[in-house]
Design an enzyme around this catalytic site. Structure first.
Site, PDB file in Angstrom:
ATOM      1  N   LYS A  92       0.819  -1.229   0.000  1.00  0.00           N
ATOM      2  CA  LYS A  92       0.000   0.000   0.000  1.00  0.00           C
ATOM      3  C   LYS A  92       0.842   1.265   0.000  1.00  0.00           C
ATOM      4  CE  LYS A  92      -2.525  -0.809   3.728  1.00  0.00           C
ATOM      5  NZ  LYS A  92      -2.825  -2.198   3.922  1.00  0.00           N
ATOM      6  N   THR A  93       1.686   1.343   1.007  1.00  0.00           N
ATOM      7  CA  THR A  93       2.470   2.560   1.174  1.00  0.00           C
ATOM      8  C   THR A  93       3.433   2.740   0.011  1.00  0.00           C
ATOM      9  OG1 THR A  93       2.289   2.124   3.525  1.00  0.00           O
ATOM     10  CG2 THR A  93       3.831   3.821   2.866  1.00  0.00           C
TER      11      THR A  93
ATOM     12  N   ARG B 143       1.288  -8.718  10.875  1.00  0.00           N
ATOM     13  CA  ARG B 143       2.578  -8.030  11.012  1.00  0.00           C
ATOM     14  C   ARG B 143       3.729  -9.004  10.834  1.00  0.00           C
ATOM     15  NH1 ARG B 143       1.107  -4.124   9.226  1.00  0.00           N
ATOM     16  NH2 ARG B 143      -0.813  -5.289   8.940  1.00  0.00           N
TER      17      ARG B 143
ATOM     18  N   ASP C 132      -3.202   7.900   3.014  1.00  0.00           N
ATOM     19  CA  ASP C 132      -2.928   6.525   3.428  1.00  0.00           C
ATOM     20  C   ASP C 132      -3.902   6.136   4.539  1.00  0.00           C
ATOM     21  OD1 ASP C 132      -1.714   4.098   3.479  1.00  0.00           O
ATOM     22  OD2 ASP C 132       0.198   4.780   4.308  1.00  0.00           O
ATOM     23  N   GLU C 133      -4.140   4.852   4.744  1.00  0.00           N
ATOM     24  CA  GLU C 133      -4.997   4.352   5.831  1.00  0.00           C
ATOM     25  C   GLU C 133      -6.349   5.058   5.849  1.00  0.00           C
ATOM     26  OE1 GLU C 133      -3.967   1.786   7.428  1.00  0.00           O
ATOM     27  OE2 GLU C 133      -1.802   1.893   7.789  1.00  0.00           O
TER      28      GLU C 133
ATOM     29  N   GLN D 254      -8.524  -3.459   8.275  1.00  0.00           N
ATOM     30  CA  GLN D 254      -7.570  -2.913   9.243  1.00  0.00           C
ATOM     31  C   GLN D 254      -8.095  -1.648   9.904  1.00  0.00           C
ATOM     32  OE1 GLN D 254      -3.286  -3.244   8.438  1.00  0.00           O
ATOM     33  NE2 GLN D 254      -3.841  -3.904   6.383  1.00  0.00           N
TER      34      GLN D 254
END
Length: 731
Positions: free
Chosen positions: A40-41, A602, A225-226, A256
DNA sequence: ACTTAACGGGAATAA
DNA sequence: CCCGTTAAGT
């Protein structure tokens, strides 16, 4: 570009087809839905680089919003690397709160606010709320400041002002009045709380077309983002900014979304589709982080949530080490197991920095820390007593805040008598009366009283001395750097000798102050206002340095966006995860499940899940044994490994006997108990060691065993199915 | 008048 | 365990 294969474009190196499509798509509203570890990032960063390098968009027209300051820093670094020039410098890149704080500082006069306004953190908010509750003569038991703050915070996140607060009950009426008064006090203090930063920005954009136009032109292109963790205020800010140019690029994963308690609403994803019907959507489904085993386990957990888009996450990292599930006797034994296991992994070649231990609540870190110390394993703790929330740090910052903003009564009250200088409650009350008479703040009242020579009596000397110091600092503020100002304050107040009282904690406190000083010294030219703003808006994860080689201890919430080769998830019990305070509402339990999902995903190589049979600090006492988290039931056996741990630990039919739902909920599995112990039998307990059974009886569907243990442990009564205990062969 | 030491109650997550 | 409150001490 000329005849070049587009796949060879330097800005697309190392991206897969899905990622490339998302990066190179045309300018317009874009939603990238992406699972954990799918880059994503990375896509967001490359998209910004694409806009700058390929589409030739000037950097000052781009606003990129990240979830943490650390993510912002990292993105800027990667951009500099990707583009090989300085153009990333001119980019506006930061969290929502930091960006809004900067906008509001610039536009402060429009809000009737000083540009040197203070940012009130949770502690400050509580101080203000307590003052309000006190002034309004409300009963603190009935109207808990904490609860009132929550109500006010939710309202602000929903962009509801005090005057518009919906009133249906008497309680609402009180909340509305408290809210109004709270804002009044904040304003008098020249302060904004965290929620105000967002709400005031959104409302400024709504009410001042010229301001909105300015920022719309300035931030022609917005990237976020997010996005699943944005709240209404943040969404409105984005919608208003993007309405004209329609260049809004957001990255999200509804699975998330873990901040609904802070007003975040993943339904903003649907709102986006409605408000921008021409929205282009991209899916990133390839996970580059975890092994298949870990991914399968995590998928199985999240799949049980309703109201989500099923995803087909896949990885090329086939197989992998099974997820370890381990029961411990109590939190201490759990911590010992984790530490011991880490020691073993370190000996196989892993570095401490490869490992993270995660938990639901900060309170759980204590036992883990103790074990890590015992096993000599280097660790660092994120959160808990947050650095900037420590008393000594807050004291120094409060001095700086009063110097920067003399209206900040909350900070003034904090430091007026720290170190003790004979200005107690009574004197402060008198000063407060004077301030009210003058309709000004405490420090202004103090300064004017001193100037008029209106002080008499015993306390006058200490008050005058303090006023002289304060006035001097305010004067020096213009000439001195922030470090010099801190040194001056420390010297004038004798803070060092006050702090270093000879105790070990005193030394630690002083070291913290030196650490703060060192942070400031790193940016010698920083303005006081900028420094205070930065400090108010740092998250604990922001201070995570990659250079420290130590095991990381952190909450599941702080773990979002991070990854580690090895992850330990502890405290997987009913009441801890899902947290007891979340169990009444299905939507909150669903969020707890997402939290576990975030934690599991994670892990890159190894994932260890632990739970304890007893947890001492839990409110319902040590009488009640814990029940393993309901979420564990959803992890398929094929990806699990259940170590016996110590030899004592094998328990046949373990699952059938100890699994259950939360106490009181339906669906508890019934298993007929079998008497495994008899009087005189020798047993081994994982925690208590060897013992002899005194008595054993079937009670309901369980067996209660009374055992006399050695080594000074004495007599314990245990539930056979839950205790990490087994019979020893007679001989 | 203030400070400090001792006590009891309530405990999520965080910018 | 961290807090706020209270009671005794300077």
């Amino acid at each position: 570009m000329h005849g070049m294969n587009p796949d060879d474009h330097p800005l697309l190196q190392g991206l897969n087809a899905q990622q490339r499509a998302a990066v190179t798509t045309s300018v317009g509203p874009v939603l990238v839905l992406a699972g954990p570890g799918s880059g994503k990032t990375r896509v967001l960063t490359h998209r910004v680089a694409w806009m700058l390098g390929e589409l030739q968009i000037p950097p000052w027209h781009i606003l990129a919003v990240t979830f943490t300051n650390k993510a912002a820093r990292e993105m800027r670094h990667r951009l500099e690397h990707l583009l090989g020039d300085e153009s990333a410098r001119a980019l506006t890149l930061g969290t929502f709160h930091a960006t809004c704080a900067r906008i509001l500082r610039r536009e402060a006069d429009r809000l009737g606010l000083s540009s040197s306004y203070s940012i009130f953190d949770t502690d400050d908010q509580l101080a203000v709320m307590k003052q309000v509750v006190g002034e309004m003569g409300l009963d603190e038991k009935r109207y808990r400041p904490h609860a009132l703050l929550n109500a006010v915070s939710s309202a602000k996140n929903e962009l509801i002002r005090a005057t518009d607060y919906p009133i249906r009950t008497y309680h609402d009426e009180i909340v509305a009045r408290v809210y109004e008064q709270y804002q009044e006090v904040l304003r008098r203090n020249g302060g904004l709380d965290f929620d105000d930063l967002l709400m005031e920005t959104a409302m400024l954009f709504q009410s001042e077309p010229s301001v909105l136009t300015y920022y719309r032109e300035r931030f022609e292109h917005v990237l976020v983002d997010e996005f699943q963790d944005t709240n209404m205020a943040q969404y409105v800010i984005l919608r208003l900014l993007a309405r004209e140019h329609r260049s809004l690029y957001v990255v999200a994963d509804e699975d998330q979304s873990i901040y609904s308690w802070r007003g975040a609403d993943y339904r903003n994803i649907s709102r986006l589709r409605q408000d921008f019907p021409e929205l282009q959507e991209f899916l990133l489904e390839q996970n580059y982080r975890s092994t298949q085993v870990i991914l399968d386990g995590a998928q199985a957990v999240i799949a049980r949530n309703a109201d989500r888009t099923p995803k087909r996450l896949f990885t090329t990292r086939r197989g992998g080490t099974p997820i370890v599930l381990r029961e411990a006797y109590d939190e201490r034994e759990e911590a010992d197991y984790v530490a011991k296991e880490i020691g073993r992994l370190l000996r196989t070649g892993y570095a401490p920095g490869d490992i993270a231990i995660m938990y639901r609540t900060n309170a759980q870190s204590r036992a883990l820390e103790e074990s890590l110390i015992r096993y000599n394993i280097p660790y660092r703790l994120i959160g808990a007593t947050r650095f900037y929330a420590r008393k000594e740090i807050k004291d120094v910052l409060a001095y700086l805040r009063v110097i920067q903003n003399p209206d900040d009564d909350v900070s003034f009250s904090r430091i007026v008598n720290v170190p003790p200088r004979g200005i107690g409650r009574r004197t402060l009350a008198l000063l407060s009366e004077e301030a009210q008479r003058e309709r000004s703040s405490l420090s202004r009242a103090l300064l004017s009283l001193t100037a008029q020579g209106g002080l008499t009596g015993r306390t006058s000397r200490s008050l005058t001395a303090f006023a002289v110091m304060l006035q001097n600092w305010i004067r020096l503020r213009e000439e001195l750097s922030v470090v010099q100002l801190i040194d001056q304050v420390l010297a004038d107040t004798g803070y060092e000798s006050y702090t270093r009282d000879g105790s070990e904690q005193g030394e630690a406190r002083w070291e913290n102050i030196l650490a703060l000083r060192a942070v400031v010294a790193e940016s010698p030219l920083i303005q006081l206002s900028d420094f205070l703003e930065d400090v108010a808006l740092v998250a604990d994860v922001d201070m995570l340095s990659d250079e420290v080689d130590a095991v990381t201890l952190l909450t599941l919430h702080s773990a979002k966006g991070l990854e580690y080769p090895i992850v330990f998830l502890t405290g997987l019990e009913e009441g801890v995860l899902p947290h007891s305070r979340s169990m009444e509402s299905p939507s909150q339990v669903a969020e707890e499940r997402r939290l576990l999902y975030v934690g599991m995903t994670r892990a890159k190589e190894r994932l260890v899940l632990t739970y304890a049979f007893r947890r001492g600090w839990r409110a319902y006492g040590d009488g009640e044994p814990s029940v393993p988290s309901r979420f564990l039931e959803d992890i398929p056996d094929e990806v699990l490994s259940r170590p016996a741990g110590s030899a004592s630990f094998s328990r046949p039919r373990w699952k059938a006997q100890s699994w259950g739902r939360a106490p009181g909920s339906s669906g508890r599995k019934r298993a007929k108990a079998v008497q495994r112990y008899r009087a005189g039998q020798r047993v081994h307990h994982a925690y208590y060691g060897d013992g002899i059974v005194i008595e054993s009886a079937l009670e309901g569907r369980d067996e209660m065993v009374t055992v006399l243990f050695g080594n000074g442990v004495g007599v314990k009564t245990l539930v056979s199915s839950m205790a990490p205990m087994e019979p020893l062969p007679d001989h």
